[in-house]
Scaffold this active site. Sequence first.
Site, short mmCIF file in Angstrom:
data_model
loop_
_atom_site.label_atom_id
_atom_site.label_comp_id
_atom_site.label_asym_id
_atom_site.label_seq_id
_atom_site.Cartn_x
_atom_site.Cartn_y
_atom_site.Cartn_z
N SER A 233 0.79 -1.33 -0.01
CA SER A 233 -0.11 -0.08 -0.15
C SER A 233 0.78 1.36 0.04
O SER A 233 1.50 1.47 -0.86
CB SER A 233 -0.82 -0.17 1.23
OG SER A 233 -1.80 0.99 1.01
N HIS A 260 -2.60 -0.96 -3.13
CA HIS A 260 -3.82 -0.11 -3.11
C HIS A 260 -3.77 0.98 -3.66
O HIS A 260 -2.99 1.77 -3.68
CB HIS A 260 -3.99 0.17 -1.54
CG HIS A 260 -4.43 -0.96 -0.79
ND1 HIS A 260 -4.19 -0.78 0.75
CD2 HIS A 260 -4.63 -2.19 -0.85
CE1 HIS A 260 -4.46 -1.96 1.29
NE2 HIS A 260 -4.81 -2.88 0.50
N ASP A 355 -4.54 -4.88 6.16
CA ASP A 355 -4.84 -5.51 4.93
C ASP A 355 -3.77 -6.85 4.72
O ASP A 355 -2.45 -6.19 4.47
CB ASP A 355 -5.12 -4.86 3.76
CG ASP A 355 -5.62 -5.55 2.77
OD1 ASP A 355 -6.33 -6.59 2.90
OD2 ASP A 355 -5.45 -5.19 1.42
#
Length: 410
Positions: A233, A260, A355
Amino acid sequence: MSIRVLVVDDSGFFRHRITDLLSGDSRIEVVGSAQNGMEAVEQAKKLKPDLITMDVEMPQMNGIEAVRVIMRECPTNILMLSSLTHEGAQVTLQALEAGALDYLSKDMRAWMEHSASLEKQLRDKVVELGRSRHSKLRSTFISPNNVGSGKSKSMVFRPEAESKTTRSTPSARPTRPIEKPRYPSGSTLRERSASSHLRAKPAQPEIKKSTAYKSASKVSVPSGCKIVVIGSSTGGPAALQQILTQLPANFPYPILLVQHMPKTFTSVFATRLDQQCKISVKEAEDGDRLMPGRALLAPGGHQMIIDPRSLDKIRIMPGDERLTYKPSVDVTYASAAKSYGNKVLGIILTGMGADGRDGAKMLRQQGATIWAQNEESCTIYGMPQAVVNAGLANDILDLTEFGPILSTRR
């Protein structure tokens, strides 16, 4: 201690809007503003903020050039504000190359409508980036002109033209699909919505937490590995570039990438990586085949899973509104666990949040291997930390170690 922020934007509306949103958070103090790149450089030197929010298009000196000067003269954490257009995505990636850490979309309607989601996202990013270690790690930053000199380790992108000329011809790249593994009847993932992967019950007993890690010299790709799945991310674009550009064209495994990013950004990012890498990189499309030496990047706003009916292909699913991340590392990890079990090498890189933790648990329960990025080389030690703290990482590696280890057959 509050995070000291410098707001840079040529629009008076955005300067005031950003200032108002940040000033409402007790963790943040706006210490100044600037309306062009030249002022931004001057204010950065004078105020020494923890973080700068930087617009891209500005008079006198644009945001990209301002980032370059700031990173050279007074290294500071920078959050770019960018439009969600193809051009905006290209410019934002250039800003990340120049040294910015992350970006936030500049959707006029969301900013005018006082979106609670936007407000939380802005504040959280500012706080996390303001606290990140990169304010001191930026001393290792080098300009694109010095890349390849061997004088420093940098987390910036390489210039596009550098590695394209050294890339192998298409005939040298493997084109065969990967061999389908054999598993007991009933172990194949049933077709279902992407979110259902996270509700699957583990087939194995609860794993024991990892407490000891090998030195990098003793880490190698596990024998029997059939696929590599990488999640990232905040800070991920630079981290992925550093790893993937070190892989040879004949890299023996297919790679799934979950970063992401919004849809417009993933298409541009995949193209840039493909230009820079010896392996093939593309934004994943429904039905794409898994091949050695090929990396598939999950498209923004969607979920990427391995096709349960044909394990050498991937499926692209609509982004489930119940899931925070679209794409989600958890979803792709869970799919890999169901489809390839202990044949998976999962890698979790820099990023905010957690995540990947639940998906990593499913991978470990199937006997797969997990590598996590260490805190020192992360832009944000969130996602790797969640995996490490849960005892799910087999090994913890510095960003500079992933590429060489992956490239070495042992």
